[in-house]
Design a protein around this motif. Structure first.
Motif, PDB file in Angstrom:
ATOM      1  N   LYS A 114     -30.946  -0.779 -29.923  1.00 38.37           N
ATOM      2  CA  LYS A 114     -29.909  -0.127 -30.723  1.00 38.37           C
ATOM      3  C   LYS A 114     -30.230  -0.160 -32.204  1.00 38.37           C
TER       4      LYS A 114
ATOM      5  N   TYR B 235     -29.692  -2.716 -24.177  1.00 40.12           N
ATOM      6  CA  TYR B 235     -29.866  -3.315 -25.505  1.00 40.12           C
ATOM      7  C   TYR B 235     -31.239  -3.957 -25.689  1.00 40.12           C
TER       8      TYR B 235
ATOM      9  N   THR C 155     -20.639 -17.538 -32.683  1.00 39.73           N
ATOM     10  CA  THR C 155     -21.948 -17.415 -33.321  1.00 39.73           C
ATOM     11  C   THR C 155     -22.232 -18.675 -34.130  1.00 39.73           C
TER      12      THR C 155
ATOM     13  N   LYS D 165     -20.527  -8.545 -29.000  1.00 41.91           N
ATOM     14  CA  LYS D 165     -19.163  -8.000 -28.915  1.00 41.91           C
ATOM     15  C   LYS D 165     -19.164  -6.670 -28.171  1.00 41.91           C
ATOM     16  N   ASP D 166     -20.152  -5.847 -28.457  1.00 43.83           N
ATOM     17  CA  ASP D 166     -20.270  -4.543 -27.802  1.00 43.83           C
ATOM     18  C   ASP D 166     -20.554  -4.699 -26.312  1.00 43.83           C
TER      19      ASP D 166
ATOM     20  N   ASN E 234     -29.679  -2.567 -34.108  1.00 44.26           N
ATOM     21  CA  ASN E 234     -28.556  -3.263 -34.752  1.00 44.26           C
ATOM     22  C   ASN E 234     -29.022  -4.640 -35.223  1.00 44.26           C
TER      23      ASN E 234
ATOM     24  N   THR F  29     -24.244 -10.742 -33.348  1.00 42.89           N
ATOM     25  CA  THR F  29     -22.818 -10.948 -33.122  1.00 42.89           C
ATOM     26  C   THR F  29     -22.142  -9.645 -32.680  1.00 42.89           C
ATOM     27  N   LEU F  30     -22.462  -8.547 -33.377  1.00 38.28           N
ATOM     28  CA  LEU F  30     -21.871  -7.257 -33.025  1.00 38.28           C
ATOM     29  C   LEU F  30     -22.399  -6.741 -31.686  1.00 38.28           C
ATOM     30  N   ILE F  31     -23.674  -7.027 -31.404  1.00 41.98           N
ATOM     31  CA  ILE F  31     -24.241  -6.625 -30.113  1.00 41.98           C
ATOM     32  C   ILE F  31     -23.510  -7.340 -28.983  1.00 41.98           C
TER      33      ILE F  31
ATOM     34  N   LYS G  84     -32.912 -14.088 -32.312  1.00 42.02           N
ATOM     35  CA  LYS G  84     -31.485 -13.811 -32.151  1.00 42.02           C
ATOM     36  C   LYS G  84     -31.216 -13.791 -30.650  1.00 42.02           C
TER      37      LYS G  84
ATOM     38  N   SER H 242     -27.273  -7.112 -36.203  1.00 42.25           N
ATOM     39  CA  SER H 242     -26.288  -8.164 -35.960  1.00 42.25           C
ATOM     40  C   SER H 242     -26.173  -8.506 -34.480  1.00 42.25           C
TER      41      SER H 242
ATOM     42  N   GLN I 164     -16.261 -15.400 -27.893  1.00 38.09           N
ATOM     43  CA  GLN I 164     -17.653 -15.623 -28.262  1.00 38.09           C
ATOM     44  C   GLN I 164     -17.723 -16.478 -29.520  1.00 38.09           C
TER      45      GLN I 164
END
Length: 366
Positions: free
Chosen positions: A119, A98, A168, A129-130, A121, A125-127, A9, A123, A166
């Motif tokens: 984290k 991260y 993905t 975004k964060d 996490n 994608t969410l990382i 990822k 995802s 962004q």
């Protein structure tokens, strides 16, 4: 086969018009105005352009004169690299919250491997975004990101929804994404190569994919194998946090063109001194010295010599550069000289760790 590749990822974060955005952030009166970081003089070059300036066709590496011609209201500001380094360091601190697998490409972009992340996490994608939200909140700048299974696709994707966006590309989307991609969007395909591909009837990833490895090798040499693999989603380069420097250089653009080698020797001495200083600071040495010559008509020529031993001493660098300068007659008057040292003694000190291979699962969380 894509299904046999190591699945990671990967996030590629790319700051939006970084130098120009820093200047607009620090000087609110410049916000919303066409801005170029660089020089506006006859010899000046644009280092970065704001999005307002890009609408007029202003781009980095463009001469200041041409940029002004394209955009008469263009505002030029001098670069402040200390400030850009300061901001870049803050952004990298956010990345390291991260993952420790952060590979900077420059002050304004980096790869992050978040396959295993701090984290927890699942995802990417969410990382991403964060991370982008934190950069905006804590630094005040916007960033774009690309997320996918390898560095190549992530970098291509990060340019897809710029600025401040962004994209993905999930494992099941990879092949179609690459087939639909304009060949000019492929990282590693420059203007000259794109024109050559057009002449061969290659306009999209699908066109490129239809060509055999032998065909691409015969037309593009060593790069042919690279094109053959990346269009199939194959790019195994791992994100490495200790990127190894492969060369070190310094160069000077002159206020007036130089027409004689004699006038260039003093310039070469200063350049060699700078290269030696940088080598000493970085605690490296090299074997291959390359002299870069840019003529007044902007054509570029390089001349190289490889020594049998590692060097960092100014006198040897200068002496070798002089010999390269006198090696053949100059084609024209000269606007720029540069010296670089490559084949460094750092190149074999580190090897990236092997990455465990796992099969692609379409439900792999992105």
């Amino acid at each position: 086969m894509l299904s046999d590749l190591p699945i990671r990822k990967i996030i590629h974060v790319d700051m939006d018009a970084f130098y120009a955005s820093v200047e607009q952030m620090d000087h609110p009166e410049l916000k919303g105005k066409p801005l170029a970081v660089g020089g506006s003089s006859k010899r000046g070059v644009v280092s970065a352009a704001s999005y307002e300036a890009r609408k007029f066709g202003v781009r980095s590496a463009m001469s200041g004169v041409k940029a002004r011609r394209l955009c008469p209201d263009l505002i030029f500001v001098r670069p402040r690299f200390d400030r850009y380094h300061e901001i870049s360091k803050k952004i990298r601190h956010i990345f390291h919250d991260y993952t420790d697998l952060v590979e900077p490409l420059s002050l304004d972009e980096a790869y992050l491997d978040v396959t295993q992340n701090k984290k927890g996490n699942p995802s990417a994608t969410l990382i991403a975004k964060d991370i982008r939200a934190r950069i905006f909140e804590e630094v005040g700048l916007t960033a774009s990101a690309g997320i996918s299974i390898n560095k190549f696709i992530a970098k291509v994707a990060s340019d897809y929804n710029k600025p401040n966006g962004q994209k993905t590309v999930t494992p099941e989307e990879v092949l179609q994404f690459l087939e639909d991609l304009d060949i000019r969007k492929f990282y590693g395909v420059g203007k000259v190569t794109a024109e050559k591909m057009y002449q061969l009837g290659i306009f999209t990833g699908k066109d490129l994919k239809s060509k055999s490895l032998e065909y691409l090798d015969s037309h593009f040499g060593k790069s042919g194998r690279y094109y053959y693999h990346v269009v199939r989603g194959i790019h195994n380069s791992a994100v490495t946090s200790n990127r190894i420097r492969k060369s070190l250089a310094a160069e000077r653009t002159f206020s007036e063109n130089l027409s004689s080698e004699v006038f260039m020797l003093e310039k070469l001495e200063h350049i060699a001194q700078e290269v030696s200083k940088r080598l000493t600071k970085s605690k490296v040495a090299g074997k291959t010295i390359t002299l870069k010559i840019k003529y007044s008509d902007f054509t570029l020529q390089t001349r190289s010599k490889t020594l049998p031993y590692f060097i960092s001493d100014k006198s040897i660098i200068l002496e070798t550069a002089k010999k390269l300068l006198y090696q053949e007659t100059l084609q024209n008057s000269v606007r720029l000289l540069g010296i670089s040292l490559s084949n460094l003694n750092t190149e074999k000190q580190h090897k990236p760790k092997d990455t465990k291979t796992v099969s692609v699962q379409l439900q792999f969380a992105f």
